[in-house]
Write a protein that holds these residues in place. Structure first.
Motif, mmCIF file in Angstrom:
data_model
loop_
_atom_site.group_PDB
_atom_site.id
_atom_site.type_symbol
_atom_site.label_atom_id
_atom_site.label_comp_id
_atom_site.label_asym_id
_atom_site.label_seq_id
_atom_site.Cartn_x
_atom_site.Cartn_y
_atom_site.Cartn_z
ATOM 1 N N UNK A 395 28.498 39.130 24.775
ATOM 2 C CA UNK A 395 27.946 39.602 26.046
ATOM 3 C C UNK A 395 28.761 39.061 27.228
ATOM 4 N N UNK A 396 29.118 37.783 27.143
ATOM 5 C CA UNK A 396 29.952 37.174 28.190
ATOM 6 C C UNK A 396 31.301 37.870 28.293
ATOM 7 N N UNK A 397 31.897 38.191 27.117
ATOM 8 C CA UNK A 397 33.190 38.885 27.093
ATOM 9 C C UNK A 397 33.065 40.265 27.734
ATOM 10 N N UNK A 398 31.958 40.958 27.444
ATOM 11 C CA UNK A 398 31.751 42.294 28.025
ATOM 12 C C UNK A 398 31.688 42.229 29.553
ATOM 13 N N UNK A 399 30.959 41.237 30.065
ATOM 14 C CA UNK A 399 30.839 41.083 31.524
ATOM 15 C C UNK A 399 32.214 40.863 32.157
ATOM 16 N N UNK A 400 33.015 40.025 31.507
ATOM 17 C CA UNK A 400 34.355 39.718 32.048
ATOM 18 C C UNK A 400 35.243 40.957 32.037
ATOM 19 N N UNK A 401 35.249 41.693 30.911
ATOM 20 C CA UNK A 401 36.108 42.881 30.808
ATOM 21 C C UNK A 401 35.592 43.999 31.716
ATOM 22 N N UNK A 402 34.286 44.000 31.996
ATOM 23 C CA UNK A 402 33.706 45.016 32.893
ATOM 24 C C UNK A 402 34.338 44.938 34.281
ATOM 25 N N UNK A 403 34.744 43.736 34.698
ATOM 26 C CA UNK A 403 35.383 43.592 36.017
ATOM 27 C C UNK A 403 36.697 44.391 36.059
ATOM 28 N N UNK A 404 37.396 44.427 34.910
ATOM 29 C CA UNK A 404 38.643 45.212 34.816
ATOM 30 C C UNK A 404 38.299 46.702 34.830
ATOM 31 N N UNK A 405 37.260 47.081 34.059
ATOM 32 C CA UNK A 405 36.840 48.485 34.003
ATOM 33 C C UNK A 405 36.475 48.988 35.404
ATOM 34 N N UNK A 406 35.738 48.154 36.153
ATOM 35 C CA UNK A 406 35.331 48.543 37.510
ATOM 36 C C UNK A 406 36.538 48.717 38.425
ATOM 37 N N UNK A 407 37.485 47.787 38.307
ATOM 38 C CA UNK A 407 38.677 47.850 39.172
ATOM 39 C C UNK A 407 39.521 49.083 38.861
ATOM 40 N N UNK A 408 39.505 49.530 37.596
ATOM 41 C CA UNK A 408 40.319 50.686 37.193
ATOM 42 C C UNK A 408 39.537 51.998 37.274
ATOM 43 N N UNK A 409 38.192 51.874 37.358
ATOM 44 C CA UNK A 409 37.360 53.082 37.369
ATOM 45 C C UNK A 409 37.312 53.767 36.015
ATOM 46 N N UNK A 410 37.300 52.964 34.927
ATOM 47 C CA UNK A 410 37.223 53.530 33.570
ATOM 48 C C UNK A 410 36.050 52.880 32.836
ATOM 49 N N UNK A 411 35.799 53.344 31.593
ATOM 50 C CA UNK A 411 34.698 52.774 30.813
ATOM 51 C C UNK A 411 35.077 51.391 30.290
ATOM 52 N N UNK A 412 34.070 50.640 29.862
ATOM 53 C CA UNK A 412 34.294 49.286 29.337
ATOM 54 C C UNK A 412 35.258 49.311 28.159
ATOM 55 N N UNK A 413 35.015 50.233 27.200
ATOM 56 C CA UNK A 413 35.849 50.278 25.991
ATOM 57 C C UNK A 413 37.282 50.700 26.310
ATOM 58 N N UNK A 414 37.448 51.630 27.243
ATOM 59 C CA UNK A 414 38.806 52.046 27.626
ATOM 60 C C UNK A 414 39.557 50.901 28.299
ATOM 61 N N UNK A 415 38.836 50.107 29.110
ATOM 62 C CA UNK A 415 39.476 48.951 29.754
ATOM 63 C C UNK A 415 39.897 47.932 28.710
ATOM 64 N N UNK A 416 39.002 47.663 27.731
ATOM 65 C CA UNK A 416 39.317 46.681 26.679
ATOM 66 C C UNK A 416 40.504 47.146 25.848
ATOM 67 N N UNK A 417 40.498 48.446 25.493
ATOM 68 C CA UNK A 417 41.609 48.963 24.686
ATOM 69 C C UNK A 417 42.898 48.974 25.502
#
Length: 687
Positions: A395-417
């Motif tokens: 859950x903590x990892x998801x929150x952190x990667x979500x910041x990247x997703x938000x900055x890029x305007x993409x989904x969480x999984x697309x940001x992680x990939x």
């Protein structure tokens, strides 16, 4: 005394591998590194692994160690203050260097020139001169030498380097000044003479290598003597040897005198370990992918011989000392992902969360999204690691990667990939540098992933390279320690030759190489290696007359006697054509000679795994879901310790073990070979 202990100190963990030389059985252990004093972490590990194996520390015959202590001293600018004595008129040698400015257009405006290892105020000159043939033109000004050394002593230098013009041909003047330095400074300050460290022409490279040697001598000397004392306290009576940058071993006493040879000791362990694994797996050509927490090291092995280079590069420093051709990029499990405001484009690394605070998923205080966090979000790293003893915070990892997703305007999984794709491309770029850009076809090589995170990325990077199979060796997390434990003693000496090939008598060349071979053999014999187990190899640096760089060639005495100088030139033309796709109708020049003495290699067979029926279901841990190729997919998690020889695992799958996790992608299939390596290949389409 029947045991060998390999120890590799990394930034996060210290890895240990204990080998029984008679049965081939081994034990492995990881313990947290202690950066303030690495020997503490080593001692903790030694006590833990011997206790686990039920072995008396006194039964360890060889203690074999890869270390980054010299590397870190250079990178962190924590080497000793070096005083340099050189020839009159050459005081600016370290400042002028090669007048080379790295970088693109206008780099000379913005490039801050690194501070030389020997400062100008600590560089003094002494009268006296040798000519290019080694004849004395003017004797050494002994009074001037003593005055210069007294001045350096008053300035507080901690190590002395003597590097005089043409000393590679005749080191008599350097010895004279060295003797005066020993009188002035006493035994506590190490003295490095250039004709002993690097007896080759090109005074800048010779001076730089000797100054680097002097700078790290006190640091390495303190570390080794401290480690030796602690090992004696723990009851270890065996011989302490250190891994050289070129993948061989040297005695700890030699390492204290010539630490310039262990500047790349750390990464060399993984390459020598990969050679041992490849030999047992029946593979000859390997690209290595050693992924740690902060960086990735890559190397090329052809016909079970790692590619070597004549320069060791550490940071901005390029020192003339043999090393394995290892390239490093700032891409590891701890590499931090970020989106700069200026470009709005995703970047990964080179900054790393390291061991402290580490990735967010480790719950050690990390807050920035890392490659490890992206692997956790995608489901590539299961939440239970180390057999359930280590829980990851998804859950903590998801929150952190979500910041990247938000900055890029993409989904969480697309940001992680996206984070994983970028770090894989960084690794791909480094692998191309040591393969395709050196004239090798990467499709003729397998790709071996190791280190803590190598097996997670090896499948994806193998796709980019076209290098199959992707290999996850047994105990990938401690492969560097395995390399330390299975390599052999090595020493070398060099001489400048500088003659046109058509003016060289092969008998003179053979006589000189024989003399050099005798010197290197004597060095190994002094280290306790039996003379009948020592073999000699020779290297010759050749170039077209007028070229500014040489091509190193390995030759043996038999070929030299049988084919003469022509045999060397044929080899040179073949290698030059491979590297540059052309040859020239120009005379050849033989530049440098090297003799290498090697101790006996450890002929240790890997233990064969019990045969299975191809069905891995007995090793199944649980069903799992992960995100791959744009959608969620059903996968299976397996316990590597329960897999048998011949088991076939269709992707997507995750194979877990104590020190690493292997990812098999959805369009690939893994098989377990006879000695337990995981071999991943693209799944053949049916029909």
């Amino acid at each position: 005394m029947r045991y060998r202990l390999g120890v590799d100190v990394g930034g996060t963990f210290t890895d240990l591998l204990l080998f029984d030389q008679e049965s081939g059985a081994f034990w492995r252990h990881k313990t947290p590194s202690t950066p303030h004093d690495s020997s503490e972490g080593i001692l903790n590990g030694v006590l833990a692994i011997t206790s686990e194996a039920g072995v008396d520390p006194g039964d360890i015959e060889f203690f074999l160690h890869g270390t980054t202590v010299a590397t870190n001293a250079v990178l962190q600018n924590k080497g000793a203050r070096v005083g340099l004595i050189t020839t009159e008129g050459y005081r600016d040698i370290m400042q002028i260097a090669r007048s080379f400015v790295p970088g693109g257009l206008a780099a000379w405006i913005i490039w801050p020139k690194p501070q030389p290892l020997a400062a100008l105020e600590d560089t003094l000159t002494v009268g006296g001169r040798m000519d290019a043939d080694g004849n004395e033109v003017r004797p050494v000004d002994e009074a001037g030498a003593r005055a210069a050394l007294e001045q350096l002593k008053a300035q507080g230098v901690e190590a002395i380097t003597v590097s005089l013009i043409n000393a590679y041909v005749n080191g008599a003047h350097e010895k004279q000044i060295g003797a005066i330095a020993a009188e002035v400074f006493g035994a506590d300050v190490p003295i490095s003479l250039s004709h002993e460290v690097l007896p080759e022409m090109q005074e800048y490279e010779r001076t730089l290598s000797t100054v680097a040697n002097a700078a790290v001598r006190p640091v390495v000397g303190n570390y080794i003597s401290n480690l030796r004392d602690k090992l004696v306290e723990a009851g270890v009576k065996g011989k302490l040897s250190l891994l050289r940058s070129d993948g061989g071993l040297m005695s700890s006493e030699k390492a204290q005198e010539h630490p310039v040879n262990i500047l790349m000791s750390g990464p060399a362990g993984g390459v020598t370990g990969a050679v041992w694994v490849a030999k047992n797996a029946g593979l000859k050509n390997i690209l290595t992918l050693d992924v740690g927490g902060t960086s990735t090291d890559v190397a090329l092995i052809e016909n079970l011989e790692p590619r070597r280079v004549r320069t060791t590069e550490v940071g901005h420093l390029s020192v003339r000392a043999s090393a394995l051709d290892v390239k490093t990029v700032g891409a590891g499990g701890g590499s931090i992902a970020h989106v700069p405001e200026l470009t709005g484009a995703l970047r990964v690394g080179p900054e790393s969360a390291g061991a402290v605070p580490g990735p967010v998923a480790y719950s050690k205080g990390g807050e920035l999204p890392t490659v490890t966090d992206a692997n956790v979000v995608l489901g590539y790293l299961p939440e239970d690691l180390l057999g359930g003893s280590f829980k990851l915070d998804r859950e903590g990892a998801k929150k952190a990667v979500q910041t990247i997703a938000d900055a890029l305007g993409v989904s969480l999984m697309d940001a992680a990939r996206g984070i994983i794709d970028i770090v894989n491309e960084n690794m791909f770029g480094a692998l191309r540098m040591i393969s395709v850009q050196q004239g090798y076809d990467s499709r003729h090589f397998a790709l071996m992933g190791f280190g803590g995170a190598g097996p997670l990325h090896v499948n994806a990077v193998a796709k980019l390279m076209g290098s199959w199979p992707a290999v996850s060796p047994v105990s990938p997390g401690v492969l560097c320690a395995l390399g330390d434990a299975t390599t052999r003693m090595r020493t070398e000496t060099a001489r400048s030759f500088s003659k046109l090939a058509d003016q060289t008598d092969v008998a003179d060349l053979i006589a000189l190489l024989d003399e050099m071979a005798a010197q290197t053999r004597a060095e190994l014999e002094a280290d306790g290696i039996p003379s009948d187990s020592i073999t000699s190899e020779f290297e010759v640096d050749v170039r077209y007359a007028g070229q500014a760089f040489e091509v190193p060639l390995t030759i043996d005495q038999a070929t030299l006697r049988e084919k003469g100088i022509e045999g060397i030139l044929a080899r040179f033309d073949e290698e030059h054509n491979r590297l540059f796709t052309f040859n020239m109708d120009t005379p050849h020049e033989i530049v440098n000679l090297r003799a290498v003495a090697l101790g006996e290699s450890l002929e240790l067979e890997a233990q064969e795994l019990a045969k299975g029926n191809g069905d891995p279901s007995a090793a199944k841990v649980k069903d799992h879901t992960l995100w791959m190729d744009g959608k969620e997919r059903a996968a299976v998690i397996y316990d590597r310790g329960k897999l048998l020889q011949g088991d076939t695992i269709p992707g997507p799958a995750i194979i877990t073990e104590m020190d690493s996790t292997t990812l098999v992608e959805h369009d690939c299939t893994a098989t377990i070979d006879a000695v337990g390596n995981i071999l991943i290949n693209p799944t053949k389409a049916e029909g």
